[in-house]
Design a protein around this motif. Sequence first.
Motif, PDB file in Angstrom:
ATOM      1  N   LEU A  76       0.842  -1.199   0.000  1.00 23.22           N
ATOM      2  CA  LEU A  76       0.000   0.000   0.000  1.00 23.22           C
ATOM      3  C   LEU A  76       0.878   1.249   0.000  1.00 23.22           C
ATOM      4  O   LEU A  76       1.838   1.341   0.766  1.00 23.22           O
ATOM      5  N   ASN A  80      -3.094   5.335  -0.706  1.00 28.46           N
ATOM      6  CA  ASN A  80      -4.208   4.397  -0.504  1.00 28.46           C
ATOM      7  C   ASN A  80      -4.089   3.570   0.775  1.00 28.46           C
ATOM      8  O   ASN A  80      -4.873   2.649   0.997  1.00 28.46           O
ATOM      9  N   ILE A  81      -3.115   3.885   1.624  1.00 29.83           N
ATOM     10  CA  ILE A  81      -2.906   3.051   2.814  1.00 29.83           C
ATOM     11  C   ILE A  81      -4.035   3.210   3.826  1.00 29.83           C
ATOM     12  O   ILE A  81      -4.411   2.255   4.503  1.00 29.83           O
ATOM     13  N   GLN A  83      -7.237   3.713   3.201  1.00 29.27           N
ATOM     14  CA  GLN A  83      -8.342   2.881   2.724  1.00 29.27           C
ATOM     15  C   GLN A  83      -8.019   1.399   2.912  1.00 29.27           C
ATOM     16  O   GLN A  83      -8.871   0.600   3.287  1.00 29.27           O
ATOM     17  N   GLY A  84      -6.748   1.033   2.664  1.00 27.90           N
ATOM     18  CA  GLY A  84      -6.335  -0.355   2.809  1.00 27.90           C
ATOM     19  C   GLY A  84      -6.434  -0.858   4.239  1.00 27.90           C
ATOM     20  O   GLY A  84      -6.758  -2.024   4.477  1.00 27.90           O
ATOM     21  N   ASN A  87     -10.308  -1.193   5.152  1.00 33.66           N
ATOM     22  CA  ASN A  87     -10.995  -2.375   4.610  1.00 33.66           C
ATOM     23  C   ASN A  87     -10.280  -3.686   4.938  1.00 33.66           C
ATOM     24  O   ASN A  87     -10.624  -4.740   4.422  1.00 33.66           O
ATOM     25  N   THR A  89      -7.240  -4.750   4.239  1.00 31.76           N
ATOM     26  CA  THR A  89      -6.214  -5.309   3.350  1.00 31.76           C
ATOM     27  C   THR A  89      -4.988  -5.642   4.184  1.00 31.76           C
ATOM     28  O   THR A  89      -4.310  -6.638   3.946  1.00 31.76           O
ATOM     29  N   ASN A 247      -6.998  -2.184  12.151  1.00 27.96           N
ATOM     30  CA  ASN A 247      -8.378  -2.276  11.697  1.00 27.96           C
ATOM     31  C   ASN A 247      -9.246  -2.627  12.906  1.00 27.96           C
ATOM     32  O   ASN A 247      -9.016  -3.651  13.571  1.00 27.96           O
TER      33      ASN A 247
END
Length: 339
Positions: A76, A80-81, A83-84, A87, A89, A247
């Motif tokens: 990432l 975009n980290i 968002q990663g 979600n 990732t 997360n």
Amino acid sequence: MNNQLRKLLTLASVSTFCLLGMTTAQAADSDLTVRIAWYMPPHTATADQGQAFADAITKLSQGKIKVETYPSGSLLKESNIAQGLSNNTVNAAIFGMHWWSKYEPALEWDTVPFLADDAGQLLKTLHGGLGKDVNALLNKHNVEVIGWGFYGYAESYVNSKHTIKTPADLKGLKMRSEGKLSAKFLAAQGATPVAVDSSEVYTSLQSGSLDGAVSGLSSIISRKWYEVGHYITAIHYVPLVYPIQVNAKWWDGLTQAQRDIISKAAVSTESQAVADIEKEFNGDIALAKKNGNEIYRPTEVELQHWKDTAGAQARKDYIAEVGAPGQKILADVDAALKH
């Protein structure tokens, strides 16, 4: 069946159930793998903290919790980290809090210059009301902070045209900005702010599509921008906050024992992270000088001018943009540091 036999069978069933339960719990512990990402390159404070965090999890869990690391933007990138992580990732990541500002504008607070004199001061504040308020905003995006880290001191300046001693020297330069507040400040000084991903700055400076860039000294050196920009102005601005984030849904699904181990691993890296950015700042200056770059450190009078100009303007722009949540965050900082 007599009562004695019933008791024996009941005890045997309970023992078997307990053993199965222990086996299941042990299997769950050994099956856990934590995926951790960061985008900073090797030999930076953030990269070192990421690896230290991973190593601490392995050590504290005695190898039961496995760790996979994705360093240097290998999975990432900085764009975009957030968002990663949201979600899942990756389960955990270390990256700039200001990258959340497109979703939660108040989280750009740490790019307001001169909020704190050093990272040690700021770390204490983050373990109080400030950290709680920041975490409350991140929780809305399925993210939880479990430890704090720092990228280094921002913002410093590199360019290929001339020495930048005061904000007025930015006039006429095409400069890579770092966030919205940085862009507004550059524009107010007569520079042209340009949004460019850090991975593209080197070639942009090389080609002349950029005259310079705003970033921490850490990026200027580690990403080798000093090779294509002779003039560097090194300023102890504010330590950008790079939290160890997880997360939240994944985190809630762990056992308490697993959370305790991972939290302890995160917190164990904080003190060294503070020491590392101080060491890195001085080491980066020495490296650039050795390379033949001109390194300029503003005088006390000039530094006060930066504070009066960049600091005051950024505070005003920040509050105007984000309103009450931003006022609360700055109040947390000011109260803790007695500004």
